[in-house]
Structures are given as structure tokens and as C-alpha cells.
Write a protein that holds these residues in place. Structure first.
Motif, PDB file in Angstrom:
ATOM      1  N   ARG A  91      46.375  37.405  44.963  1.00 14.47           N
ATOM      2  CA  ARG A  91      47.619  36.750  44.544  1.00 14.47           C
ATOM      3  C   ARG A  91      48.594  37.693  43.855  1.00 14.47           C
ATOM      4  O   ARG A  91      49.736  37.319  43.606  1.00 14.47           O
ATOM      5  CB  ARG A  91      47.283  35.572  43.622  1.00 14.47           C
ATOM      6  CG  ARG A  91      46.564  34.498  44.395  1.00 14.47           C
ATOM      7  CD  ARG A  91      46.121  33.303  43.617  1.00 14.47           C
ATOM      8  NE  ARG A  91      46.572  33.190  42.254  1.00 14.47           N
ATOM      9  CZ  ARG A  91      46.109  32.286  41.413  1.00 14.47           C
ATOM     10  NH1 ARG A  91      45.195  31.434  41.809  1.00 14.47           N
ATOM     11  NH2 ARG A  91      46.548  32.223  40.182  1.00 14.47           N
ATOM     12  N   ARG A  92      48.174  38.895  43.501  1.00 10.68           N
ATOM     13  CA  ARG A  92      49.000  39.937  42.883  1.00 10.68           C
ATOM     14  C   ARG A  92      49.536  39.579  41.504  1.00 10.68           C
ATOM     15  O   ARG A  92      50.394  40.267  40.981  1.00 10.68           O
ATOM     16  CB  ARG A  92      50.165  40.331  43.793  1.00 10.68           C
ATOM     17  CG  ARG A  92      49.754  40.924  45.088  1.00 10.68           C
ATOM     18  CD  ARG A  92      50.936  41.378  45.864  1.00 10.68           C
ATOM     19  NE  ARG A  92      52.130  40.638  45.472  1.00 10.68           N
ATOM     20  CZ  ARG A  92      53.207  40.517  46.174  1.00 10.68           C
ATOM     21  NH1 ARG A  92      53.297  41.087  47.325  1.00 10.68           N
ATOM     22  NH2 ARG A  92      54.248  39.840  45.742  1.00 10.68           N
ATOM     23  N   ASP A  93      49.043  38.517  40.891  1.00 11.61           N
ATOM     24  CA  ASP A  93      49.497  38.197  39.538  1.00 11.61           C
ATOM     25  C   ASP A  93      48.468  38.595  38.484  1.00 11.61           C
ATOM     26  O   ASP A  93      48.668  38.376  37.302  1.00 11.61           O
ATOM     27  CB  ASP A  93      49.820  36.704  39.409  1.00 11.61           C
ATOM     28  CG  ASP A  93      48.605  35.809  39.572  1.00 11.61           C
ATOM     29  OD1 ASP A  93      47.584  36.267  40.140  1.00 11.61           O
ATOM     30  OD2 ASP A  93      48.666  34.646  39.141  1.00 11.61           O
ATOM     31  N   ARG A  94      47.363  39.211  38.922  1.00  9.89           N
ATOM     32  CA  ARG A  94      46.291  39.625  38.018  1.00  9.89           C
ATOM     33  C   ARG A  94      45.805  41.014  38.395  1.00  9.89           C
ATOM     34  O   ARG A  94      45.700  41.341  39.574  1.00  9.89           O
ATOM     35  CB  ARG A  94      45.096  38.671  38.119  1.00  9.89           C
ATOM     36  CG  ARG A  94      45.446  37.257  37.786  1.00  9.89           C
ATOM     37  CD  ARG A  94      44.558  36.277  38.537  1.00  9.89           C
ATOM     38  NE  ARG A  94      45.224  34.993  38.600  1.00  9.89           N
ATOM     39  CZ  ARG A  94      44.833  33.935  37.924  1.00  9.89           C
ATOM     40  NH1 ARG A  94      43.765  34.001  37.165  1.00  9.89           N
ATOM     41  NH2 ARG A  94      45.495  32.824  38.009  1.00  9.89           N
ATOM     42  N   ILE A  95      45.522  41.789  37.371  1.00  6.65           N
ATOM     43  CA  ILE A  95      44.924  43.098  37.612  1.00  6.65           C
ATOM     44  C   ILE A  95      43.785  43.309  36.618  1.00  6.65           C
ATOM     45  O   ILE A  95      43.756  42.704  35.548  1.00  6.65           O
ATOM     46  CB  ILE A  95      45.932  44.261  37.500  1.00  6.65           C
ATOM     47  CG1 ILE A  95      46.559  44.331  36.115  1.00  6.65           C
ATOM     48  CG2 ILE A  95      46.988  44.191  38.579  1.00  6.65           C
ATOM     49  CD1 ILE A  95      47.426  45.559  35.898  1.00  6.65           C
ATOM     50  N   LYS A  96      42.853  44.153  37.033  1.00  8.05           N
ATOM     51  CA  LYS A  96      41.784  44.600  36.146  1.00  8.05           C
ATOM     52  C   LYS A  96      41.871  46.103  36.038  1.00  8.05           C
ATOM     53  O   LYS A  96      42.179  46.795  37.020  1.00  8.05           O
ATOM     54  CB  LYS A  96      40.407  44.211  36.688  1.00  8.05           C
ATOM     55  CG  LYS A  96      39.995  42.809  36.353  1.00  8.05           C
ATOM     56  CD  LYS A  96      38.535  42.571  36.708  1.00  8.05           C
ATOM     57  CE  LYS A  96      38.127  41.177  36.268  1.00  8.05           C
ATOM     58  NZ  LYS A  96      36.702  40.904  36.590  1.00  8.05           N
ATOM     59  N   GLY A  97      41.597  46.590  34.857  1.00  8.39           N
ATOM     60  CA  GLY A  97      41.550  48.022  34.619  1.00  8.39           C
ATOM     61  C   GLY A  97      40.171  48.409  34.120  1.00  8.39           C
ATOM     62  O   GLY A  97      39.576  47.701  33.304  1.00  8.39           O
ATOM     63  N   LEU A  98      39.659  49.525  34.628  1.00  7.54           N
ATOM     64  CA  LEU A  98      38.362  50.041  34.221  1.00  7.54           C
ATOM     65  C   LEU A  98      38.565  51.432  33.645  1.00  7.54           C
ATOM     66  O   LEU A  98      39.186  52.286  34.286  1.00  7.54           O
ATOM     67  CB  LEU A  98      37.422  50.104  35.430  1.00  7.54           C
ATOM     68  CG  LEU A  98      35.998  50.590  35.166  1.00  7.54           C
ATOM     69  CD1 LEU A  98      35.235  49.569  34.320  1.00  7.54           C
ATOM     70  CD2 LEU A  98      35.270  50.837  36.478  1.00  7.54           C
ATOM     71  N   TYR A  99      38.040  51.643  32.436  1.00  5.43           N
ATOM     72  CA  TYR A  99      38.237  52.916  31.743  1.00  5.43           C
ATOM     73  C   TYR A  99      36.978  53.279  30.970  1.00  5.43           C
ATOM     74  O   TYR A  99      36.422  52.444  30.248  1.00  5.43           O
ATOM     75  CB  TYR A  99      39.432  52.810  30.790  1.00  5.43           C
ATOM     76  CG  TYR A  99      39.691  54.053  29.986  1.00  5.43           C
ATOM     77  CD1 TYR A  99      40.184  55.202  30.601  1.00  5.43           C
ATOM     78  CD2 TYR A  99      39.449  54.083  28.624  1.00  5.43           C
ATOM     79  CE1 TYR A  99      40.420  56.360  29.866  1.00  5.43           C
ATOM     80  CE2 TYR A  99      39.685  55.233  27.881  1.00  5.43           C
ATOM     81  CZ  TYR A  99      40.172  56.362  28.514  1.00  5.43           C
ATOM     82  OH  TYR A  99      40.391  57.503  27.787  1.00  5.43           O
ATOM     83  N   TRP A 100      36.517  54.521  31.121  1.00  4.95           N
ATOM     84  CA  TRP A 100      35.352  55.030  30.401  1.00  4.95           C
ATOM     85  C   TRP A 100      35.813  55.626  29.081  1.00  4.95           C
ATOM     86  O   TRP A 100      36.651  56.527  29.050  1.00  4.95           O
ATOM     87  CB  TRP A 100      34.635  56.072  31.248  1.00  4.95           C
ATOM     88  CG  TRP A 100      33.495  56.724  30.546  1.00  4.95           C
ATOM     89  CD1 TRP A 100      33.467  57.990  30.040  1.00  4.95           C
ATOM     90  CD2 TRP A 100      32.210  56.162  30.265  1.00  4.95           C
ATOM     91  NE1 TRP A 100      32.252  58.244  29.467  1.00  4.95           N
ATOM     92  CE2 TRP A 100      31.452  57.135  29.581  1.00  4.95           C
ATOM     93  CE3 TRP A 100      31.637  54.925  30.512  1.00  4.95           C
ATOM     94  CZ2 TRP A 100      30.154  56.911  29.160  1.00  4.95           C
ATOM     95  CZ3 TRP A 100      30.340  54.697  30.094  1.00  4.95           C
ATOM     96  CH2 TRP A 100      29.613  55.693  29.430  1.00  4.95           C
ATOM     97  N   GLU A 101      35.256  55.160  27.956  1.00  8.54           N
ATOM     98  CA  GLU A 101      35.648  55.631  26.631  1.00  8.54           C
ATOM     99  C   GLU A 101      34.703  56.665  26.036  1.00  8.54           C
ATOM    100  O   GLU A 101      34.822  56.996  24.877  1.00  8.54           O
ATOM    101  CB  GLU A 101      35.734  54.458  25.659  1.00  8.54           C
ATOM    102  CG  GLU A 101      37.078  53.850  25.595  1.00  8.54           C
ATOM    103  CD  GLU A 101      37.238  52.950  24.369  1.00  8.54           C
ATOM    104  OE1 GLU A 101      38.382  52.850  23.903  1.00  8.54           O
ATOM    105  OE2 GLU A 101      36.261  52.352  23.914  1.00  8.54           O
ATOM    106  N   GLY A 102      33.786  57.156  26.806  1.00  9.50           N
ATOM    107  CA  GLY A 102      32.860  58.156  26.300  1.00  9.50           C
ATOM    108  C   GLY A 102      31.507  57.586  25.935  1.00  9.50           C
ATOM    109  O   GLY A 102      30.491  58.240  26.085  1.00  9.50           O
ATOM    110  N   ASP A 103      31.477  56.348  25.452  1.00  9.35           N
ATOM    111  CA  ASP A 103      30.198  55.718  25.126  1.00  9.35           C
ATOM    112  C   ASP A 103      30.038  54.358  25.800  1.00  9.35           C
ATOM    113  O   ASP A 103      29.071  53.658  25.586  1.00  9.35           O
ATOM    114  CB  ASP A 103      30.046  55.560  23.612  1.00  9.35           C
ATOM    115  CG  ASP A 103      31.132  54.697  22.992  1.00  9.35           C
ATOM    116  OD1 ASP A 103      32.075  54.296  23.705  1.00  9.35           O
ATOM    117  OD2 ASP A 103      31.047  54.429  21.785  1.00  9.35           O
ATOM    118  N   GLY A 104      30.993  53.990  26.624  1.00 12.30           N
ATOM    119  CA  GLY A 104      30.929  52.725  27.346  1.00 12.30           C
ATOM    120  C   GLY A 104      32.234  52.453  28.073  1.00 12.30           C
ATOM    121  O   GLY A 104      33.246  53.110  27.848  1.00 12.30           O
TER     122      GLY A 104
END
Length: 118
Positions: free
Chosen positions: A51-64
Motif C-alpha cells: 500500500r506504500r503508506d508503511r515502511i519498516k527500517g532495520l538497523y544494527w546498533e552494535g549490540d542488537g
């Protein structure tokens, strides 16, 4: 948070549709297997649903991992739908995407790679 995210060295978007029911493990596996990228790097990976109205972002912070979810109340993200590739964005393209614009602006100044004398 996503509009002014500055923690990552690189930003990649997953072109096409992504099943946003996937959680951290599913998205990290997608990054590794489909895109052949390292989810443990200092990189923000962005995914968009049908639907293009939602996004998810994934990011590694070093410990999780950090999993960020954004839903627009009005409008839609101008997400590239051409294929199942991961595409690296420049800082400007990322700002355009978060502002609801296409990542390729036809009237934007293009980078000059070489000078030609006339």
C-alpha cells in the motif's frame, strides 16, 4: 525519527514490495540472501509494503537490531517498484523519499562527472 536519521553510513531501500509481517529475523535474512548485503553493517535498510503508506527500517546498533515502523496518516511513499533489488540512496535521495518525493527528481541538478570544454 526516520525523517532525520543520521546514524547510518549507508541507506539501502528494497525496491518492490516487501511483506511487512516479517520481523527482524525475516528482514535480516532477506538482506543477506536476496540482496547479498551485510545486515550487521552500519547501514539502514528500508522496506515498503504494497500500500506504500508503511515502511519498516532495520538497523544494527552494535549490540542488537533496531526495527522501526512508520505509517503515514495521509499520502504514500514514492517507492521504486521495479524489481527485487536493493538500491543505495544518497543523503538527498533519502530526504526526498521521507518528504514524499520520488528518489529520482527530473529537475534536480545532476552530478557532473567530467568537464567538457566547448
Amino acid at each position: 525519527m526516520l525523517n532525520d536519521f543520521r546514524g547510518a553510513e549507508k541507506v539501502y531501500i528494497a525496491c518492490g514490495y516487501t511483506d511487512l509481517r516479517k520481523g527482524i529475523d525475516g528482514l535480516a535474512t532477506l538482506v543477506q540472501r536476496q540482496f547479498h548485503l551485510d545486515p550487521f553493517s552500519n547501514t539502514l535498510f528500508l522496506f515498503c509494503g504494497y500500500r506504500r503508506d508503511r515502511i519498516k527500517g532495520l538497523y544494527w546498533e552494535g549490540d542488537g537490531f533496531v526495527l522501526v515502523y512508520k505509517r503515514l496518516e495521509a499520502g504514500a511513499f514514492q517507492w521504486p517498484r521495479n524489481g527485487d533489488e536493493a538500491r543505495q540512496l544518497t543523503g538527498q535521495q533519502y530526504r526526498w523519499l521521507m518528504e514524499g518525493l520520488k528518489i529520482e527528481q527530473p529537475k534536480a541538478h545532476k552530478a557532473v562527472t567530467g568537464l567538457s570544454m566547448i
